[in-house]
Enzyme design. Structure first.
Site, PDB file in Angstrom:
ATOM      1  N   HIS A  77      56.828  57.637  -2.147  1.00 20.85           N
ATOM      2  CA  HIS A  77      57.081  58.681  -1.154  1.00 20.85           C
ATOM      3  C   HIS A  77      58.456  58.450  -0.543  1.00 20.85           C
ATOM      4  CE1 HIS A  77      52.634  59.978  -0.294  1.00 20.85           C
ATOM      5  NE2 HIS A  77      52.951  60.014  -1.559  1.00 20.85           N
ATOM      6  N   TYR A 205      52.048  63.627   9.587  1.00 23.43           N
ATOM      7  CA  TYR A 205      51.640  63.096  10.894  1.00 23.43           C
ATOM      8  C   TYR A 205      51.739  64.266  11.870  1.00 23.43           C
ATOM      9  CZ  TYR A 205      52.026  58.234   9.207  1.00 23.43           C
ATOM     10  OH  TYR A 205      51.855  57.038   8.529  1.00 23.43           O
ATOM     11  N   PRO A 296      46.962  51.871  13.434  1.00 23.20           N
ATOM     12  CA  PRO A 296      47.328  52.254  12.070  1.00 23.20           C
ATOM     13  C   PRO A 296      48.440  53.301  11.969  1.00 23.20           C
ATOM     14  CG  PRO A 296      45.235  53.263  12.676  1.00 23.20           C
ATOM     15  CD  PRO A 296      45.618  52.360  13.811  1.00 23.20           C
ATOM     16  N   LYS A 300      51.514  49.554   9.301  1.00 27.97           N
ATOM     17  CA  LYS A 300      52.171  48.255   9.230  1.00 27.97           C
ATOM     18  C   LYS A 300      51.236  47.074   8.946  1.00 27.97           C
ATOM     19  CE  LYS A 300      56.531  49.007   9.808  1.00 27.97           C
ATOM     20  NZ  LYS A 300      56.607  49.759   8.569  1.00 27.97           N
ATOM     21  N   TYR A 388      59.709  52.555   9.409  1.00 37.28           N
ATOM     22  CA  TYR A 388      58.562  52.905   8.564  1.00 37.28           C
ATOM     23  C   TYR A 388      58.682  52.256   7.186  1.00 37.28           C
ATOM     24  CZ  TYR A 388      54.674  55.862   6.981  1.00 37.28           C
ATOM     25  OH  TYR A 388      53.454  56.312   6.518  1.00 37.28           O
TER      26      TYR A 388
HETATM   27  C1  PHB Z   1      46.140  55.891   4.666  1.00 40.73           C
HETATM   28  O1  PHB Z   1      46.495  56.503   3.667  1.00 40.73           O
HETATM   29  O2  PHB Z   1      45.001  55.416   4.773  1.00 40.73           O
HETATM   30  C2  PHB Z   1      47.095  55.708   5.818  1.00 40.73           C
HETATM   31  C3  PHB Z   1      48.416  56.100   5.655  1.00 40.73           C
HETATM   32  C4  PHB Z   1      49.299  55.970   6.723  1.00 40.73           C
HETATM   33  C5  PHB Z   1      48.864  55.452   7.929  1.00 40.73           C
HETATM   34  C6  PHB Z   1      47.547  55.053   8.072  1.00 40.73           C
HETATM   35  C7  PHB Z   1      46.661  55.189   7.022  1.00 40.73           C
HETATM   36  O3  PHB Z   1      49.739  55.353   8.986  1.00 40.73           O
END
Ligand code: PHB
Length: 395
Positions: A77, A205, A296, A300, A388
């Protein structure tokens, strides 16, 4: 029955990604370890965890010879979308900082590591019980009963506590020798796995008046998504229709519509920040979730665990090759340098994207101001992209 004694160089508590990666790196340098784990291999494999790997984590998996499956089966990504006020804003990592992340679930990272340790003849004991650690300030020992019920003692030069967020090892550090930092959040995540096609190629997000949501992926036909919920939410009270209507309220609009399907799994994920300092006591070293947990939102957790063991490995390798403890002595400071950056980044992403119960009009308008100040600025976007995708290894 008498206890069987095994002697090794490094005893590792926990066969999650941190413990197995450390054992793998040590083995490549001819340093012996025994890994002890209370869960079964199957149980760890079935644990649903997050999915984003920083480029540094991917490089370590590939370059150290664990597996290159992440490059073949993972998805690279080059950015994420921040969505608010019904509009999406792409953060283009590749353009901003020249880096990418990989979507490759932790369960696959574990499978690759477990298979590599097995193929290399690593000593990994799953399904043990009654683990205790002794003599941390002298010649440390681990006691446990193995899967067949035999009592075993592992005598080692060092013990590594990589035993996860419910770590027992960290409780062995006397209170006078440690400081714990906590931050609680007034919400949690409701996570689902759903059978549906991808709704987007990258992660979304989403901030909205109705709370946060995250759209992630797993495969062509299974997707992973989350929405902000009350920490005491009961999953039994959420049927598919209620779940999807919650997602719709948070992400749909202006031509974007989530692809829906049967919900396969649902769970509430706790949310908190925790740090244990220092990450060493005598001959015990803590690594990964045993020493720190992050919310989450910054993706990280796993990446920090892998960074810890990379730095710890450098210290152990230097000690066994030169007898010098200098690098090992800097482990805690070097690991914590990144831990606190990640704590800040995870906290920042969380506070910028979630709605706080009881927030007033000022709070909401200020939050939108913050989001605009990030997506409207190359510097703002670059800060997000750099954090990130992952900072360089701490010196
Ligand atoms: C996930 O794909 O489970 C995932 C991805 C990004 C995050 C948290 C969980 O910030």
């Amino acid at each position: 029955m008498a206890r069987t004694t095994i002697t090794t160089q490094v005893a590792i508590m926990g066969a999650g990604p941190a413990g197995l990666m450390l054992s793998h790196l040590l083995a490549k340098q001819g340093i012996e370890s025994v890994v002890v784990e209370i869960r079964s291999r199957q149980q760890i494999h079935e644990t649903v965890r997050a999915g984003i790997l920083e480029h540094g984590t991917v490089n370590l998996l590939v370059d150290s010879g664990v597996s290159d499956r992440v490059l073949r089966e993972g998805d690279r990504h080059d950015g994420i979308e921040l969505r608010f006020n019904g509009e999406s804003h792409r953060i283009n990592f590749k353009e901003l900082v020249g880096e990418s992340v990989w979507l490759y679930p932790q369960t696959d990272v574990f499978a690759d590591l477990a298979a590599r340790r097995e193929a290399d003849g690593g000593d990994v004991r799953y399904s043990v019980t009654d683990t205790t650690v002794h003599d941390l300030e002298g010649k440390p020992k681990v006691w446990f009963s193995d899967a067949e019920g035999h009592d075993v003692e592992v005598e080692a030069d060092f013990i590594v506590g990589a035993d996860g967020s419910r770590s027992r090892c960290r409780f062995q550090v006397p209170e006078a020798n440690r400081k714990w930092y906590f931050h609680e959040y007034p919400f949690a995540w409701f996570g689902i796995l759903a059978e549906a096609p991808r709704s987007a190629d990258e992660l979304i997000y989403a901030n909205s008046d109705n709370g946060f949501a995250l759209i992630s992926q797993r495969t062509e036909t299974v997707q992973r998504m989350y929405f902000q919920c009350d920490p005491h939410e009961n999953v039994a009270e959420w049927d598919d229709e209620r779940i999807w209507s919650e997602f719709r309220r948070r992400v749909n609009g202006n031509g974007f519509e989530l692809k829906e399907g049967p919900v396969l799994e649902k769970m509430v994920l706790p949310f908190r920040s925790f740090v244990h300092t220092p990450m060493r006591h005598g001959n015990l070293f803590l690594a990964g979730d045993a020493a720190h947990t992050v919310p989450p939102t910054g993706a990280k957790g796993l990446n920090l665990a892998i960074h810890d063991v990379k730095v710890l490995f450098e210290g152990l390798d230097s000690f066994y090759s030169s007898g010098s403890t200098a690098t090992l002595d800097s482990y805690s400071d070097r690991a914590l340098d990144r831990v606190w950056k990640a704590q800040h980044f995870s906290y920042w992403m969380t506070s910028m994207l979630h709605t706080v119960p009881g927030a007033d009009d000022f709070d909401r308008a200020r939050q939108l101001g913050e989001l605009h100040s990030v997506v409207g600025s190359e510097h703002g976007k670059a800060y997000l992209a750099e954090s990130y995708t992952g900072w360089p290894t701490s010196r």
